[in-house]
Design an enzyme around this catalytic site. Sequence first.
Site, PDB file in Angstrom:
ATOM      1  CD  GLN A 104      19.634   0.403 -32.007  1.00 16.36           C
ATOM      2  OE1 GLN A 104      19.585  -0.422 -31.364  1.00 16.36           O
ATOM      3  NE2 GLN A 104      19.095   0.357 -33.175  1.00 16.36           N
ATOM      4  CE1 TYR A 183      13.854  -5.312 -28.282  1.00 17.13           C
ATOM      5  CE2 TYR A 183      14.414  -4.721 -30.404  1.00 17.13           C
ATOM      6  CZ  TYR A 183      14.300  -5.559 -29.095  1.00 17.13           C
ATOM      7  OH  TYR A 183      15.015  -6.746 -29.480  1.00 17.13           O
ATOM      8  NE  ARG A 230      18.664  -1.021 -37.782  1.00 16.44           N
ATOM      9  CZ  ARG A 230      19.100  -2.362 -37.369  1.00 16.44           C
ATOM     10  NH1 ARG A 230      18.995  -2.701 -36.244  1.00 16.44           N
ATOM     11  NH2 ARG A 230      19.752  -3.022 -38.109  1.00 16.44           N
ATOM     12  N   GLY A 324      25.034  -7.279 -40.961  1.00 15.78           N
ATOM     13  CA  GLY A 324      25.356  -7.574 -39.463  1.00 15.78           C
ATOM     14  C   GLY A 324      26.111  -8.784 -38.993  1.00 15.78           C
ATOM     15  NE  ARG A 325      23.208 -13.722 -39.925  1.00 16.25           N
ATOM     16  CZ  ARG A 325      22.992 -14.720 -40.823  1.00 16.25           C
ATOM     17  NH1 ARG A 325      22.979 -16.150 -40.604  1.00 16.25           N
ATOM     18  NH2 ARG A 325      22.337 -14.262 -42.059  1.00 16.25           N
TER      19      ARG A 325
END
Length: 376
Positions: A104, A183, A230, A324-325
């Site tokens: 990424q 972002y 994304r 994810g986690r």
Amino acid sequence: MTNQATAPSLFAPARLGAMELPNRLVMPPMSRNRAAAGGVPTPLMAEYYAQRASAGLIVAEASSPNQVGYTYPDIPGIFTDAQVEGWRLVTDAVHDAGGRVFLQIEHGGRIGHPETSGLIPLAPSPIALPGYIHTPSGHGEPPVPREMSTAEIRATIGDFTAAARNAIRAGADGVEVHAANGYLLNQFLATSTNHRTDAYGGTVANRIRFVVEVVEAVAAAIGPERTGLRLSPGNPHNGIAMDDADVLFPALLEALAPLGLAYLHLAYAAPTPLFARLRRLWHGVLIANPSDPEAAESDPIPADGGLGAANGILDAGADLVALGRPFIANPDLVERLRTGAPVNRLRGDLPLYGGGAAGYTDYPVLEDADTRSAVA
């Protein structure tokens, strides 16, 4: 594209560009703040990613395309030769373990600090991040960013393009352009952060322009089959607010559809009317991350390891599912979910960000757990 009436198993193979994926589980990009000085990936990072190579696809953590784009301390970059060589350690380790890895590319925009990058952050408009920001010395006050000139926008497009080429040179199978989670690219999309009155602000067509130009340039440089994107519709993190998401995101997908990208990755996806509409508009591979944007990072991993949420978003039309986690705590998550084995919990005694091997590469796999139980 998935037919919702015949959603495939999470463990069925899938095709992504020229790659055959052995399953539909994706390890999404998750910053862990363990790069060495100069944003150089380390052998420890290579070990971490190689441990998780059974994922159908790994999207390695956000890496800055230039110095001013750095967000937080110890984030990797992909704009120097040393960073390229560091990432090659990672990609070689993943490939040697039988995996596939995209990288990424993320520019922080206003999410940055001179204490981290040495520079005043750049953003679409001079609007500071609300709250605080992590710096090398702790919580700091976010600076007011400098509004990007047209020349700086052009230069940043060039930096994304060079970073994509560097990622391929480092051995990555492709790149993911990060336009989500508040972002820089997301800041251009959002009305709360983009108050420009030039060709990059105001109307939907103008606010999507920067993202479209970055993705077009990256796809032209390395091939659309190696380029993912994304997005995070509905995610309010980092001061993002958008009053026209139901118009903007369809317009963005319509502008990008002719490129034939490798995939679209939707963060914080849920089976909402907007998700269904974006699924209809996007005829390529759709990765969905079914996390809740309101959930705290410290929330426990579900007892089923996320299997229920994964199957739910597959049924809603996703082709691949990013968890994810569960991947942080379970290097062998694919096997645990496939067999119904118990999942490891996140270690609450250690921070997710920064540090060494503890809480990073020392989570047990099934064989280790079985051995420990037998010894006990």
